[in-house]
Scaffold this active site. Structure first.
Site, PDB file in Angstrom:
ATOM      1  CG  HIS A  64      -0.183   0.044   2.534  1.00  0.00           C
ATOM      2  ND1 HIS A  64       0.390   1.191   3.045  1.00  0.00           N
ATOM      3  CD2 HIS A  64       0.105  -0.933   3.417  1.00  0.00           C
ATOM      4  CE1 HIS A  64       0.983   0.934   4.188  1.00  0.00           C
ATOM      5  NE2 HIS A  64       0.833  -0.360   4.444  1.00  0.00           N
TER       6      HIS A  64
ATOM      7  CD  GLU B  71       2.325  -5.731   7.911  1.00  0.00           C
ATOM      8  OE1 GLU B  71       2.570  -6.939   7.666  1.00  0.00           O
ATOM      9  OE2 GLU B  71       3.016  -4.799   7.470  1.00  0.00           O
TER      10      GLU B  71
END
Length: 200
Positions: free
Chosen positions: A10, A89
């Protein structure tokens, strides 16, 4: 037709700028982060086979926001994004939302360790993340283009698996937000988007 896997991190978030650990928490993209996502999307447009594309993203907001911007640059609808929790994550436990400088001042033994994030109390282990990524990889179609928008640490583990890296080599990789990687038949390619970012 070969299978190609494109791995993106990202774009920059407000927590990144503040040097705060995000883990399973979230922070939106900064203007620079949105520009990074746009630059990656523009670069992908010249590489991706849209007809045979399967697009995955972590369900965390910063990854979805990046994936949506990439979709806009590719000219495809964001509804094609498949949200998969296995791409999230690492859970960083009690260290989430703590600042990196504060943690390293309290734990100076972490300063020289590339994998220091994984020492977080109540955090997720390397083995746990590797296991969920292995499950995801085993379900991928054998052909076509796979685009995945994930995170710094999870992305490093995924790239390490695709290159058959050992644990130490996995954490020697860089964690760029202005570049992405694609893998095909054992070869890895890095696409640097920083030039496009600087020109915008």
């Amino acid at each position: 037709m070969n299978r190609r896997i494109f791995v993106l991190r990202h774009g920059e978030t407000y927590f990144n700028v503040e040097q705060k650990l995000q883990g399973h928490c979230n922070s939106p993209l900064t203007p620079r982060g949105r520009a990074q996502a746009e630059a990656m999307g523009k670069a992908l447009a010249g590489l991706i086979d849209l007809k045979h594309l399967v697009l995955f993203a972590s369900p965390l907001g910063r990854a979805l926001q990046t994936a949506e911007i990439v979709c806009a640059e590719l000219g495809i609808v964001a509804s094609r994004i498949i949200r998969d929790e296995r791409l999230m994550e690492f859970n960083l436990g009690l260290w989430e939302q703590r600042t990196v400088p504060a943690l390293k001042s309290q734990h100076p033994e972490l300063l020289d360790a590339r994998d220091w994030y994984l020492h977080a109390p109540e955090g997720e282990s390397f083995g746990e993340v590797r296991s969920r990524l292995e499950s995801w990889l085993n379900e991928l179609p054998p052909e076509g283009d796979i685009l995945v928008v994930s995170h710094a640490l999870t992305g490093a583990v995924l790239r390490g698996m695709l290159q058959q890296f050992n644990y130490d080599d996995t954490w020697q990789q860089d964690l760029p937000q202005d570049a992405f990687y694609w893998f095909e038949e054992g070869a890895v390619h890095r696409v640097d988007c920083s030039g496009a970012l600087a020109a915008s």
